[in-house]
Design an enzyme around this catalytic site. Structure first.
Site, short mmCIF file in Angstrom:
data_model
loop_
_atom_site.label_atom_id
_atom_site.label_comp_id
_atom_site.label_asym_id
_atom_site.label_seq_id
_atom_site.Cartn_x
_atom_site.Cartn_y
_atom_site.Cartn_z
NE ARG A 29 -2.29 -8.21 -3.46
CZ ARG A 29 -2.96 -8.85 -2.54
NH1 ARG A 29 -2.38 -9.17 -1.41
NH2 ARG A 29 -4.22 -9.19 -2.71
CG HIS B 238 -1.89 -1.00 1.40
ND1 HIS B 238 -1.98 -1.79 2.53
CD2 HIS B 238 -2.87 -1.43 0.58
CE1 HIS B 238 -2.98 -2.63 2.40
NE2 HIS B 238 -3.53 -2.45 1.22
CB SER C 11 -4.09 -6.42 4.91
OG SER C 11 -3.69 -5.14 4.48
CE LYS D 28 -12.12 -6.99 5.74
NZ LYS D 28 -11.44 -6.27 4.68
#
Length: 151
Positions: A90, A17, A127, A41
């Site tokens: 990515r 990030h 993450s 979440k």
């Protein structure tokens, strides 16, 4: 003025990030790092911690600000008058997922998505990997900016 929103949960911010944001600074006049709030979440870090990690990481970058938001990213972009959404890629799976969202966002608004490829040395970091390393007591420090420190 070219204004971009870089949305995400940043639970926590990773060097991937960080790299995307740093490399986008010359491309935009203003970058709003927008932490999305999703009540469904479960996060490892509180909203306040995630915001602090980001603010400390970019304290020396006046064109980067950190905010929180709820709802659709395009609605937030309209609210802050951003014409661009910034996303990092990515791998091919990221591209396929992000492409569908970008097409939908463009269909629902005139907001363009700008993709930057992650640097080769950070493309493996996510993450979720960082959270797993932290949960299991591993050495996570080389995966995140200095601001992210678990006590």
């Amino acid at each position: 003025m070219k204004k971009a929103v870089f949305p995400g949960s940043f639970d926590p911010i990773t060097l991937g990030h960080y790299d995307i944001i740093k490399r986008s600074i010359p491309l935009f006049d203003e970058i709003i790092v927008a932490i999305g709030i999703n009540a469904e979440k479960k996060y490892m870090f509180s909203l306040e911690e995630r915001k602090r990690f980001l603010e400390e990481s970019f304290a020396d970058e006046p064109s980067v600000s950190v905010v929180t938001y709820e709802g659709l990213t395009i609605d937030f972009c309209k609210k802050v008058k951003a014409k661009f959404i910034l996303r990092g890629l990515r791998n091919p799976a990221d591209f396929e997922f992000e492409k569908a969202i970008a097409h939908t966002n463009r269909r629902l608004s005139k907001i363009e998505t700008v993709f930057l490829l992650t640097a080769a040395n950070t493309s493996y970091i996510s993450s979720s990997i960082v959270r797993d390393v932290i949960r299991n007591g591993g050495e996570y420090e080389m995966l995140v900016p200095d601001a992210v420190r678990v006590k």
